[in-house]
Scaffold this motif. Structure first.
Motif, PDB file in Angstrom:
ATOM      1  N   LEU A 210       0.511  11.431  -0.280  1.00 21.07           N
ATOM      2  CA  LEU A 210       0.843  10.507  -1.074  1.00 21.07           C
ATOM      3  C   LEU A 210       0.094   9.279  -0.757  1.00 21.07           C
ATOM      4  CD1 LEU A 210       3.103  12.640  -1.669  1.00 21.07           C
ATOM      5  CD2 LEU A 210       4.617  10.729  -2.525  1.00 21.07           C
ATOM      6  N   THR A 211      -0.408   8.564  -1.952  1.00 20.89           N
ATOM      7  CA  THR A 211      -0.823   7.348  -1.729  1.00 20.89           C
ATOM      8  C   THR A 211       0.021   6.239  -1.457  1.00 20.89           C
ATOM      9  OG1 THR A 211      -0.584   6.596  -4.086  1.00 20.89           O
ATOM     10  CG2 THR A 211      -2.644   7.930  -3.584  1.00 20.89           C
ATOM     11  N   ASP A 212      -0.612   5.296  -1.020  1.00 21.50           N
ATOM     12  CA  ASP A 212       0.612   3.974  -0.619  1.00 21.50           C
ATOM     13  C   ASP A 212       1.357   3.830  -2.005  1.00 21.50           C
ATOM     14  OD1 ASP A 212      -0.414   4.038   1.819  1.00 21.50           O
ATOM     15  OD2 ASP A 212      -1.659   2.099   1.636  1.00 21.50           O
ATOM     16  N   LYS A 213       0.669   3.695  -2.824  1.00 18.18           N
ATOM     17  CA  LYS A 213       1.572   3.275  -4.499  1.00 18.18           C
ATOM     18  C   LYS A 213       2.410   4.341  -4.672  1.00 18.18           C
ATOM     19  CE  LYS A 213      -2.012   0.549  -6.367  1.00 18.18           C
ATOM     20  NZ  LYS A 213      -2.961   0.367  -7.546  1.00 18.18           N
ATOM     21  N   ASP A 214       2.151   5.553  -4.634  1.00 18.12           N
ATOM     22  CA  ASP A 214       3.011   6.629  -4.729  1.00 18.12           C
ATOM     23  C   ASP A 214       4.263   6.633  -3.818  1.00 18.12           C
ATOM     24  OD1 ASP A 214       1.423   7.976  -6.870  1.00 18.12           O
ATOM     25  OD2 ASP A 214       0.544   9.123  -5.374  1.00 18.12           O
ATOM     26  N   ILE A 215       4.066   6.303  -2.796  1.00 13.90           N
ATOM     27  CA  ILE A 215       5.200   6.086  -1.689  1.00 13.90           C
ATOM     28  C   ILE A 215       6.286   5.070  -2.042  1.00 13.90           C
ATOM     29  CG2 ILE A 215       5.674   5.548   0.894  1.00 13.90           C
ATOM     30  CD1 ILE A 215       3.196   6.824   1.476  1.00 13.90           C
ATOM     31  N   ALA A 216       5.625   4.060  -2.570  1.00 18.44           N
ATOM     32  CA  ALA A 216       6.214   2.758  -2.832  1.00 18.44           C
ATOM     33  C   ALA A 216       7.182   3.113  -4.215  1.00 18.44           C
ATOM     34  CB  ALA A 216       5.378   1.516  -3.405  1.00 18.44           C
ATOM     35  N   ARG A 217       6.722   3.883  -4.933  1.00 18.81           N
ATOM     36  CA  ARG A 217       7.412   4.384  -6.168  1.00 18.81           C
ATOM     37  C   ARG A 217       8.629   5.283  -5.795  1.00 18.81           C
ATOM     38  NH1 ARG A 217       2.367   4.100  -8.983  1.00 18.81           N
ATOM     39  NH2 ARG A 217       2.005   6.280  -8.515  1.00 18.81           N
ATOM     40  N   ALA A 218       8.367   6.150  -4.886  1.00 19.93           N
ATOM     41  CA  ALA A 218       9.167   7.320  -4.482  1.00 19.93           C
ATOM     42  C   ALA A 218      10.434   6.616  -3.736  1.00 19.93           C
ATOM     43  CB  ALA A 218       8.327   8.324  -3.616  1.00 19.93           C
ATOM     44  N   LEU A 219      10.105   5.729  -2.866  1.00 20.28           N
ATOM     45  CA  LEU A 219      11.095   5.016  -2.188  1.00 20.28           C
ATOM     46  C   LEU A 219      11.672   3.574  -2.693  1.00 20.28           C
ATOM     47  CD1 LEU A 219       9.542   5.297   1.596  1.00 20.28           C
ATOM     48  CD2 LEU A 219      11.378   6.887   0.180  1.00 20.28           C
ATOM     49  N   GLY A 220      11.195   3.289  -3.904  1.00 17.03           N
ATOM     50  CA  GLY A 220      11.607   2.090  -4.609  1.00 17.03           C
ATOM     51  C   GLY A 220      11.549   0.968  -3.744  1.00 17.03           C
ATOM     52  N   ILE A 221      10.402   0.723  -3.058  1.00 16.10           N
ATOM     53  CA  ILE A 221       9.968  -0.348  -2.145  1.00 16.10           C
ATOM     54  C   ILE A 221       8.775  -0.982  -2.700  1.00 16.10           C
ATOM     55  CG2 ILE A 221      11.288   0.239  -0.306  1.00 16.10           C
ATOM     56  CD1 ILE A 221       9.085   1.640   1.264  1.00 16.10           C
ATOM     57  N   GLY A 222       8.305  -2.135  -2.156  1.00 16.96           N
ATOM     58  CA  GLY A 222       7.015  -2.819  -2.627  1.00 16.96           C
ATOM     59  C   GLY A 222       6.034  -2.229  -1.789  1.00 16.96           C
TER      60      GLY A 222
END
Length: 255
Positions: A210-222
């Motif tokens: 997962l990309t950093d943006k995908d991780i941010a969306r998955a975890l609900g963080i910035g």
């Protein structure tokens, strides 16, 4: 060998998949998209040789419809002028290295099977561990593209040893464990590497490609928070790339 950024991302995904424990058929399917991206190709198919029946079975494919695969398994594998020659190489090989394109285009196999579905230029890798055929990668480009060049073949040969190892591991019921859940992986990282819960969650998702943006969306963080957690985790793990990260995770003790 020079790799553009997009192809490098596909290579990272391939390496990460080959490091993950998963059933062989699932792995062959998961490799389809990143392998097409890595080799800038259009069509992917993969089969396993069944010694008992003397035929290729359990096909998986991308951008090739189910009817095409069924036609191969039921009929065209028995009229295939390429596979016996490619299989004998035991190394990733261009189709044109075993049969000139002009000769291939004169065969019924090409005109009745390959050409109608757009397959024109091919490169194949038949994974063999010295004892058995473990599975293959059959990758094709459409006619409007150029043939695979030496760099493409070298790229496939680069990942070939890891492919053989991964499929061999998956084919051995005593070596293959069920793929761990994300929570289990995160728990191992917390126990073995002293990562925080959030660092472990971020690292687990990163290891899946997962990309950093995908991780941010998955975890609900910035997005920047993801970067901060990754940087901290990489320091603790003494790791400098996502490729290395996938290998480290695969080697973590289960308990």
């Amino acid at each position: 060998m020079y790799l553009r950024a997009q192809r490098l991302l596909h290579l990272q995904r391939v390496i990460a998949l080959l490091a993950m424990p998963m059933p062989a058929d699932e792995l062959r399917g998961a490799l389809a998209a990143p392998m097409l991206g890595l080799l800038e190709a259009d069509f992917y198919a993969s089969y396993v040789w069944d010694e008992a029946t003397g035929r290729f079975v359990r096909g998986v494919a991308l951008n090739v419809d189910l009817v095409h695969g069924q036609r191969y398994e039921e009929r065209y594998q028995f009229d295939d002028p390429l596979t016996p020659k490619l299989l004998a190489r035991r190394s990733p090989t261009r189709v044109t290295d075993v049969l000139p394109q002009t000769e291939l285009q004169a065969t019924d196999f090409f005109n009745d099977f390959l050409r109608p579905d757009g397959l024109h230029w091919g490169v194949n890798a038949f994974a063999h561990d010295g004892r058995r055929h473990l599975g293959d990668l059959r990758i094709w480009r459409r006619r409007t593209r150029a043939n695979f060049d030496d760099g493409d073949v070298a790229m496939l040969r680069l990942v070939y040893p890891a492919l053989v190892q991964a499929l061999s591991r998956s084919a051995d019921p005593h070596a293959l464990h069920a793929a761990p859940s994300r929570d289990e992986l995160a728990g191992r990282l917390m126990r073995c590497a002293a990562l925080s819960r959030r660092e472990a969650e971020v690292v687990t998702l990163a290891s899946e490609g997962l990309t950093d943006k995908d991780i941010a969306r998955a975890l609900g963080i910035g997005f920047t928070t993801v970067r901060t957690h990754l940087a901290s985790a990489f320091r603790k793990l003494d790791c400098d790339s996502r490729n290395r990260l996938a290998h480290l995770i695969a080697q973590l003790p289960r308990h």
